[in-house]
Scaffold this active site. Structure first.
Site, PDB file in Angstrom:
ATOM      1  N   ARG A 923       4.993   4.186  -1.668  1.00 42.29           N
ATOM      2  CA  ARG A 923       3.798   3.920  -0.862  1.00 42.29           C
ATOM      3  C   ARG A 923       3.406   5.166  -0.072  1.00 42.29           C
ATOM      4  O   ARG A 923       4.260   5.809   0.545  1.00 42.29           O
ATOM      5  CB  ARG A 923       4.057   2.750   0.088  1.00 42.29           C
ATOM      6  CG  ARG A 923       2.869   2.343   0.941  1.00 42.29           C
ATOM      7  CD  ARG A 923       3.273   1.232   1.901  1.00 42.29           C
ATOM      8  NE  ARG A 923       3.613   0.009   1.191  1.00 42.29           N
ATOM      9  CZ  ARG A 923       4.432  -0.930   1.674  1.00 42.29           C
ATOM     10  NH1 ARG A 923       5.041  -0.750   2.840  1.00 42.29           N
ATOM     11  NH2 ARG A 923       4.669  -2.019   0.979  1.00 42.29           N
ATOM     12  N   ARG A 992       4.392   2.220  10.909  1.00 37.20           N
ATOM     13  CA  ARG A 992       3.950   2.423   9.536  1.00 37.20           C
ATOM     14  C   ARG A 992       2.497   2.906   9.494  1.00 37.20           C
ATOM     15  O   ARG A 992       1.922   3.286  10.508  1.00 37.20           O
ATOM     16  CB  ARG A 992       4.125   1.136   8.734  1.00 37.20           C
ATOM     17  CG  ARG A 992       5.598   0.706   8.644  1.00 37.20           C
ATOM     18  CD  ARG A 992       5.779  -0.414   7.634  1.00 37.20           C
ATOM     19  NE  ARG A 992       7.168  -0.822   7.496  1.00 37.20           N
ATOM     20  CZ  ARG A 992       7.596  -1.741   6.639  1.00 37.20           C
ATOM     21  NH1 ARG A 992       6.732  -2.338   5.830  1.00 37.20           N
ATOM     22  NH2 ARG A 992       8.870  -2.072   6.562  1.00 37.20           N
ATOM     23  N   LYS A1082       9.967  -3.330  11.566  1.00 43.45           N
ATOM     24  CA  LYS A1082       8.762  -2.530  11.360  1.00 43.45           C
ATOM     25  C   LYS A1082       7.767  -2.715  12.500  1.00 43.45           C
ATOM     26  O   LYS A1082       7.783  -3.725  13.213  1.00 43.45           O
ATOM     27  CB  LYS A1082       8.109  -2.914  10.034  1.00 43.45           C
ATOM     28  CG  LYS A1082       7.754  -4.389   9.901  1.00 43.45           C
ATOM     29  CD  LYS A1082       7.332  -4.704   8.476  1.00 43.45           C
ATOM     30  CE  LYS A1082       7.191  -6.213   8.266  1.00 43.45           C
ATOM     31  NZ  LYS A1082       6.913  -6.551   6.868  1.00 43.45           N
ATOM     32  N   LYS A1084       3.498  -2.012  13.333  1.00 40.76           N
ATOM     33  CA  LYS A1084       2.216  -1.693  12.708  1.00 40.76           C
ATOM     34  C   LYS A1084       1.108  -1.626  13.750  1.00 40.76           C
ATOM     35  O   LYS A1084       1.117  -2.370  14.731  1.00 40.76           O
ATOM     36  CB  LYS A1084       1.861  -2.755  11.653  1.00 40.76           C
ATOM     37  CG  LYS A1084       2.865  -2.865  10.515  1.00 40.76           C
ATOM     38  CD  LYS A1084       2.487  -3.969   9.545  1.00 40.76           C
ATOM     39  CE  LYS A1084       3.504  -4.106   8.416  1.00 40.76           C
ATOM     40  NZ  LYS A1084       3.152  -5.199   7.487  1.00 40.76           N
ATOM     41  N   CYS A1309      -1.189 -10.475  -2.234  1.00 42.85           N
ATOM     42  CA  CYS A1309      -0.109  -9.494  -2.275  1.00 42.85           C
ATOM     43  C   CYS A1309       0.231  -9.186  -3.729  1.00 42.85           C
ATOM     44  O   CYS A1309      -0.335  -9.760  -4.652  1.00 42.85           O
ATOM     45  CB  CYS A1309       1.124 -10.040  -1.554  1.00 42.85           C
ATOM     46  SG  CYS A1309       1.919 -11.410  -2.439  1.00 42.85           S
ATOM     47  N   CYS A1315       7.760  -7.601  -7.040  1.00 44.54           N
ATOM     48  CA  CYS A1315       8.293  -7.861  -5.705  1.00 44.54           C
ATOM     49  C   CYS A1315       9.533  -8.736  -5.796  1.00 44.54           C
ATOM     50  O   CYS A1315       9.495  -9.843  -6.358  1.00 44.54           O
ATOM     51  CB  CYS A1315       7.240  -8.534  -4.828  1.00 44.54           C
ATOM     52  SG  CYS A1315       7.866  -8.923  -3.181  1.00 44.54           S
ATOM     53  N   CYS A1354       5.341 -15.258  -1.364  1.00 48.51           N
ATOM     54  CA  CYS A1354       6.410 -15.701  -0.462  1.00 48.51           C
ATOM     55  C   CYS A1354       5.828 -15.785   0.937  1.00 48.51           C
ATOM     56  O   CYS A1354       4.684 -15.386   1.169  1.00 48.51           O
ATOM     57  CB  CYS A1354       7.594 -14.724  -0.516  1.00 48.51           C
ATOM     58  SG  CYS A1354       7.307 -13.188   0.381  1.00 48.51           S
ATOM     59  N   CYS A1358       2.263 -10.588   3.368  1.00 48.16           N
ATOM     60  CA  CYS A1358       1.684  -9.257   3.182  1.00 48.16           C
ATOM     61  C   CYS A1358       0.164  -9.260   3.116  1.00 48.16           C
ATOM     62  O   CYS A1358      -0.476  -8.291   3.514  1.00 48.16           O
ATOM     63  CB  CYS A1358       2.257  -8.612   1.921  1.00 48.16           C
ATOM     64  SG  CYS A1358       4.003  -8.185   2.083  1.00 48.16           S
TER      65      CYS A1358
END
Length: 1451
Positions: A923, A992, A1082, A1084, A1309, A1315, A1354, A1358
């Site tokens: 990414r 991120r 994480k 953001k 996603c 994934c 899931c 995302c």
């Protein structure tokens, strides 16, 4: 007479046929997906009516017995094959579905035993008779059955058992008789089996009616005294003597009644029907019986009350001096058959197949456009136009005409021959050019050649009076004869069944310049049922003058394009074998994609290209290019014979590996057994008893528990081993003494993938495990399937396994243990109670064992990683595996890389004895989503050369490249950095990629937020030098440009290159903000500019809403929102999504210090023990918003100002099409569905965007912007360049703006197959679902109404599904939680409406809701607001209340 079960007659026959395990069963249908009410035996092979099924049957006919179920039309079309049935034990059951009995007599000359059944009793008796004849005499039998009439009659079907007993009694009588070969007629006589049945007879009959229709009972009930009725039961062998014996002496007329679906009386035809020929074959016997008239009457549909009148007409006609020899009574069936369901099914099936096949046809049209000629298109009106013979014949006629033209042109290159023609010299010049093009034509010249051909023909038409021109037009009356085309035949794999006598053979041996595209639809999963197909590719390559390619559009689009272009250039026959696997005509492209991947990866469908024109060239391929890494054995043998395999292995080393590793499951398992035995030997030094531990895991918990138990067992002196359940050898279980099983729970109470084969084998086993000590521990979630009726799914695999082991006699030394994720300590709570009991049972509970080190978690990995180095370098250099160490898998996330594998092909690689196809997703860190043309081209090159050929635009407005193998990862990252893009901190427990609104209409504001995003990203970038050291430092032989290292070193921003000098003159890595353990999870940052919330500013850890001065367009500051987050876990109420809390206003210069204060508070107070509880949102809720805000202000040293008002948000999606900003520059927003930049036959967008990038590069202006809803802006286009850009947009289908409201606002996603967390499809399925939803919305007039819909595989969120008005969250394969009620512009979370919804049920649930919305909504009311207002769903006002107020019927 006993009756059968409630099964239909056909099902009864299926069951009877399946009793014999050596009986090969086949059944033919109109299409693959044709439904049938009959339960067809598993062993039965389905064949398609239109695919020459009897060719397949003859290829695979059994020496013992073969039984076929088909219909009369298919049988008649297969007539050429029926001549080959002689002396073959085969029973063909023919459904008289058309009510047309003429088929019975039409095939009489085959002299095959022919039985006719119009009632249940006859059918059962004849089925038994057919079986006896075929088995005992080894000959074929036709059995014609009128299923529909019998089933409608409601007749009780006799049981086969009774018939068999009766037959056995007959056979018993003959046991002592000397066996000798007798004729079939004698056999039937001895068995007292009659060919005809006298059903009724009047007192003085003069007419005998011989019936070959289904009306026997109806006619018998209305028969007048002047007639008798005889029913035909056995038509072959024909026994006229038996028939005449049944006819009364008073009879002088015979009327044959034959059922017919069509009235042929109007044709005036007086031809003799084959049935009549049977009577006249022994004419003397008729004369002897004074029979003076034999006539045929055909009957159609007759109501019961019309039978008496019809009989009067038939009998009166027989007594006429000149009877009507072509009489037809009743209504033709064919008039109704046109409306029958199965006719619609034929056409819908063809259309569905053509829709799938359109993928290949679109590529042909794109490549050759107006120059393409498909010689046998389905839409052609000509009968049988879709056969290769027809298409090739059509081509030969064209070619002959073209050759005549060439000769005529050669003799006409004289201006004087064209007297009276204006510009005759120009015409001759054009004819000369046309002639040269015929001698040598490059593909680049086709357009020019066809322009000249057009001009020539127009000139000829305008001057018809000229004698020479008249000759031209007499030869070629249309322009087609002059034009230059790419000629193609398109057909199915059915063409290759009988290669030596087929149209395919004729084409390949013709040496003509014609191309064939054969589409093979047989799925890999059905490959073992039949083995009839010739390998037409190898057959063609043996000619050595035919271009051959094997392609798959859903595997490699580029290879397909290359093959078609090469085939077109090749001067001679070309054959392209195109794979398009489907099991039903209703299969979607997604189904085809999955089947294709498995077939290619397994080697079942290898991708290759063979160009014989290159065989003699100095070319290392010698004409053969392998485009996939696995080949099947027959191709391998061919290449070996042709001395090409050595060359291939030299060029593609992976081929050798795959050939070497293509062992069967049995070999692989034996190897595992030997390895296991070797391990046991190593453990012999330990004194304790053996303990074999097996696990089945869909994550890591089960593996970790099993591994930890093994270590503890060894520490206690036990001889412990730990292996996956897939490595269990059932036959060896009884001798293993002590066995422990660990299993997780997958899907709806299923075994994880690595335990399925073991469970299937054990479930079917009856092995005695009386001497085996066992225990089972299961891991599950008691609330994952919350409905009461679904409680059985909780830990179902472990419960089922324990129950089966108990049935097999195993001794449970410890009762079944269950771990529940809902417990306070998760599954550990149950495990801690279970493990001590195991040690006690094994007698090692009192052993003094040293303290076991605590298992490492992510925090330990970070702390001991040496600032994110770990053993990444060593892992990259390890060539023994495609993977890296699990610890390094966590660390590479900080470097922007996730290790994944292709889950579509896990099973097939496992069957090949190979590890999963591990690869990496890389990414890019792209603050603000802004990319230059050079960066776009670099990423496209990397994706094409070392990725999976696609680019993914993520929901964080950056690029993801998938499918990068470990060996290519460093090269890919260096390639990105060569254009000043890096991947550092694109993932991991750090800040991120910073996302900003795309804002095409306001350049001044966009530049400010874009710069702010860049500043935030750079400031919070990790300062470790590990990234530069691992990926960029020094030179690399694979660099595209030797200047790359210089570019890396000279870059001012980006990854840190030099360590920090500290006291003692030591150079070290320092992380001033993160520390050496970084953040708990994480972090953001998103920036929105009202009124557009395309970034979903409330959804992430820290959101900034720009406050813009309306007069100056200067950003005065930002309202800061903290604590948003989308991650959650199904049915775990401790986890939830959350929207950010309003902390207040900050000035631009205070943004970074304020974010740093928030980040430090999270760093020091976040949960580092439970990663599911580690995000900022939980820290804020645990501490409380006021207290956390105060802590931030204390760290910052300033106070937040009150939030400032801003323009109301109006949406959170993109707006497509052109926009102009205040500076006069143009911006175009392209719709890229779910962010997947890929070339497909329908949308070649990847190529189009490359063309755009090259144009921008050439014009030295313009750039790309990525959006948080996964689309692309082509930005800063000057007016002078607009036309060029628009042309490319149109050519490559990037100009699509007429989209439905729901598609515009949809997002997904990645999901399957890459994934590792995905539980269900998302990116690949959402477009299919939206197609269906659009039809419903259209019905209610809602097509253009915007609805925000999102899907994830899931619950990690995302695509930010928890804010959507409609969301589907993957829970298991084909199963989703349906969420409703999110805010239209991202301001409100949604709530569960229905749990565990099957994908097939989604439309049925949504449709009534859409209808209510259409009828009851208020002016301008969005769907999410509507379902809340009318009480369909309760609003979620705060994240921590997400699980509250869910309706009971949701479960």
């Amino acid at each position: 007479m006993t009756a059968t079960s409630d099964a239909s007659l056909k099902q009864t026959l299926y069951r009877f046929a399946a009793r014999d395990p050596l009986n090969k069963l086949y059944y033919t249908t109109l299409n693959k997906g044709q439904s049938t009410k009959e339960a067809i035996p598993d062993a039965a092979v389905q064949l398609l009516n239109e695919n020459d099924p009897f060719a397949t049957i003859l290829e695979n006919i059994s020496e013992t017995l073969t039984t076929v179920f088909t219909d009369e039309q298919t049988l008649l079309k297969s007539l050429p094959h029926l001549f080959q049935l002689e002396q073959k034990p085969i029973i063909i059951n023919i459904d008289l579905s058309l009510q047309d009995y003429s088929i019975v007599s039409a095939i009489k000359d085959l002299n095959i035993v022919t039985l006719v059944s119009n009632d249940g009793s006859s059918t059962i008796a004849h089925a038994q008779l057919a079986s006896n004849i075929a088995l005992q005499r080894q000959i074929p039998v036709f059995h014609f059955i009128n299923y529909s009439i019998i089933d409608k009659s409601g007749e009780i079907i006799p049981d086969f058992q009774e018939i068999e007993q009766s037959q056995e009694r007959t056979e018993d009588k003959n046991d002592d008789e000397e066996e000798e070969e007798i004729s079939l007629e004698q056999y039937l006589t001895e068995q007292k089996i009659q060919s005809f049945d006298l059903l009724a007879q009047g007192s003085s009959p003069s007419v005998a009616i011989v019936n070959l229709s289904h009306y026997s009972k109806d006619i018998a009930s209305a028969l007048p005294n002047t007639a008798s009725l005889i029913d035909v039961k056995i038509y072959r062998p024909w026994n006229i003597q038996e028939l005449l014996q049944l006819i009364a002496p008073s009879v002088s007329k015979i009327v044959v009644i034959q059922g017919s679906y069509k009235d042929t009386s109007t044709t005036g035809s007086q031809s003799l029907d084959p049935f009549l020929l049977d009577f006249f074959s022994d004419f003397q016997k008729l004369v002897e019986r004074n029979i003076d008239q034999v006539i045929l009457t055909k009957v159609g549909e007759l109501p019961f009350d019309a039978i008496p009148d019809s009989l009067d007409i038939i009998i009166n006609n027989a007594h006429k001096e000149n009877p009507d020899q072509n009489l037809y009574i009743g209504k033709p069936y064919h008039e109704q058959i046109q409306n029958k369901e199965y006719i619609d099914l034929i056409h819908s099936s063809v259309k569905n197949v053509l829709k799938l096949e359109e993928a290949y046809l679109k590529v042909l049209r794109q490549l050759f456009s107006s120059n393409l000629q498909i010689l046998n298109e389905y839409s052609n009106d000509t009968v049988n136009c879709n056969t290769p013979e027809y298409g090739f014949g059509y081509y030969l006629r064209q070619d002959e005409t073209h050759e005549q033209l060439i000769n005529l042109v050669k003799s006409s290159l004289d201006v004087s021959l064209f007297a009276g023609v204006s510009n005759s010299s120009a015409l001759v010049e054009n004819l000369s050019k046309w002639l040269k093009f015929n001698e040598s034509l490059d593909s680049q010249q086709v357009e020019e050649a066809n322009v000249i051909a057009h001009d020539i023909f127009e000139t000829l038409l305008a001057n018809k009076s000229n004698d020479t021109i008249a000759k031209f037009l007499s030869v070629a009356s249309t322009e087609v004869a002059f034009s230059f085309k790419s000629h193609w035949l398109v057909g199915s794999d059915a063409w290759s069944y009988d290669l030596g006598n087929s149209g395919v053979h004729n084409v390949l041996s013709s040496k003509k310049n014609i191309n064939m595209l054969l589409i093979d639809s047989e799925p890999y999963t059905a490959k073992n049922k039949i083995a009839h197909k010739k390998n037409v590719g190898l057959y063609a390559m043996n000619y050595h003058n035919v271009y051959v390619a094997s392609v798959a559009v859903y595997s490699s689009y580029t290879q397909l394009l290359t093959a078609m272009i090469e085939a077109n250039k090749f001067n001679g026959p070309s054959l392209i074998l195109a794979y398009l696997p489907y099991s039903e005509e209703s299969n979607t492209p997604l189904d085809v994609l999955k089947e294709t991947k498995v077939a290619v990866e397994s080697g079942y469908w290898p991708l290759y290209r063979y160009d014989p024109s290159k065989e003699d060239e100095d070319d290392e391929t010698h004409g053969f290019t392998l485009d996939s890494s696995v080949i099947k054995k027959e191709l391998q043998d061919f290449l070996d014979r042709e001395n090409k395999l050595t060359l291939l292995i030299k060029k593609y080393p992976i081929v050798a590996d795959n050939i070497k590793n293509s062992a069967s499951d049995t070999i692989t398992r034996n190897q595992d057994a030997r390895n296991k035995a070797a391990l046991d030997e190593l453990l012999d030094g330990l004194s304790g008893p053996p303990l074999h531990i097996y696990y089945s895991s869909d994550g890591s918990n089960s593996i970790n528990l099993a591994t930890r138990l093994c270590k503890r067992a060894v520490a206690r002196g036990l001889k412990a081993t730990v292996l996956s359940m897939e490595q269990v050898i059932i036959d060896e279980l009884p001798g293993e003494e002590n066995v422990i099983f660990f299993t997780s729970t997958a899907g709806q109470g299923e075994f994880p993938q690595d335990g399925k084969s073991f469970w299937d084998e054990l479930k079917a086993s009856t092995i005695d495990l009386a001497g085996l000590n066992v225990s089972v521990f299961g891991l599950g979630d008691s609330k994952y399937w919350p409905r009461k009726e679904d409680a059985r799914y909780y830990n179902k695999p472990s419960k089922d396994l324990a129950a089966k082991l108990e049935v097999l006699g195993a001794n449970f030394i410890v009762p079944l243990g269950l771990g529940d994720d809902q417990d306070a300590d998760g599954f550990q709570e149950g495990y801690q109670a279970w493990e001590p009991k195991l040690w006690e049972a094994l007698g090692v509970d009192n052993v003094d064992v040293p303290d076991e080190p605590r298992p490492w978690n992510n925090e330990d990995m970070k702390l001991n990683s040496d600032f994110l180095r770990g053993t990444i370098v060593e892992g990259l250099n390890d060539e023994s595996t495609l993977a890296i160490h699990p610890y390094d898998q966590q660390l590479t996330k900080f470097h922007g890389c996730y290790m994944q594998d292709d889950r579509d092909i896990r099973d097939i690689r496992k069957a090949q004895g190979l590890e999963p196809l591990f690869s990496f997703m890389s990414r890019v860190r792209l603050p603000g989503g802004k990319a230059t043309p050079e960066q776009w081209l670099a990423l496209d090159k990397i994706a094409s050369e070392v990725g999976n050929g696609t680019m993914k635009i993520s929901t964080r407005a950056t690029f993801q490249l998938h499918g990068i193998l470990k060996k290519d990862l460093k090269h890919a990252i260096r390639g990105m950095n060569s254009t000043l893009m890096d991947t550092l901190a694109a993932c991991g427990d750090v800040n991120r990629n910073v996302v900003v609104t795309a804002l095409p209409t306001n350049a001044k504001v966009f530049n400010q937020v874009s710069q702010m995003g860049t500043d935030i990203s750079e400031y919070f970038l990790p300062k470790t030098t590990a990234y530069h050291e691992i990926w960029l430092q020094g030179t690399d032989e694979r660099d595209d440009d030797p200047n790359w290292p210089e570019i890396f070193e000279n870059r001012k921003e980006g990854p840190t290159k030099k360590k920090t000098l500290v006291s003692g003159n030591a150079l070290v890595d320092v992380e001033p903000i993160y520390s050496n353990v970084y953040l708990p999870r994480k972090f953001k940052v998103n920036i929105a500019v009202p009124p557009y919330n395309d970034v979903d500013v409330f959804s992430i850890d820290l959101g900034l809403i720009a406050i813009v001065n309306p007069d100056t367009q200067i950003i005065e500051g930002y309202n800061l929102y903290a604590g948003g987050g989308m991650g959650s876990t199904h049915n775990n109420t401790k986890t939830y999504p959350r929207t950010g809390s309003d902390f207040g206003f900050v000035k631009p210069e205070d943004v970074i210090p304020a974010i740093q204060a928030v980040m430090i508070m999270q760093r020091d107070n976040g949960d580092r023990q439970d990663r599911k509880h580690a995000r900022l949102k939980y820290t804020i809720d645990d501490i409380g918003v006021p207290q956390f805000k105060a802590m931030v202000e204390e760290e910052w040293g300033k106070k937040f100002e009150p939030s400032r008002p801003y323009e109301q948000f109006i949406s959170n999606h993109d707006y497509f099409g052109w926009a102009k900003d205040e500076t006069g520059l143009n911006h175009y927003t392209c719709f890229i569905e779910n962010g997947r930049v890929v070339d497909t036959p329908e949308l070649p967008q990847k190529t189009g965007l490359v063309k755009i990038a090259k144009l921008l590069q050439k014009n030295k202006s313009g750039h790309f912007r990525l959006t948080a809803t996964q689309h692309v802006l082509i930005s800063d286009i000057e007016d002078k360049d607009l036309d060029e850009v628009k042309k490319i947009l149109k050519q490559y289908k990037l100009d699509i703006t007429e989209l439905s409201g729901i598609r515009i606002a949809s997002s997904s996603c990645v999901g399957l197959p890459t994934c590792g967390l995905a539980m269900a499809e998302s990116e690949r399925y959402l477009p299919v679902l939206i197609d269906e939803i659009e039809e419903v919305l259209e019905e209610f007039g809602l097509r253009h109404d915007s609805i925000v819909m999102r899907m994830t595989g899931c619950p990690n969120g995302c695509s930010r599904p928890w804010l959507a008005e409609i969301a589907l969250i993957g829970k298991a394969p084909h199963t989703y939680n349906l969420m409703l009620g999110g805010g239209y512009y991202g301001q409100r979370l949604n709530k569960l409406y229905r749990a565990s919804v099957k994908d097939d049920d989604v439309i049925g649930i949504l449709k009534p809701l859409f209808k209510r919305w259409a009828l009851e909504r208020e002016e301008g009311e969005h769907f999410g607001d509507f379902v809340v207002r009318v009480g369909i769903i309760k609003p979620t006002l705060e994240g921590k209340y997400f699980h509250d107020d869910i309706a009971e019927d949701a479960y």
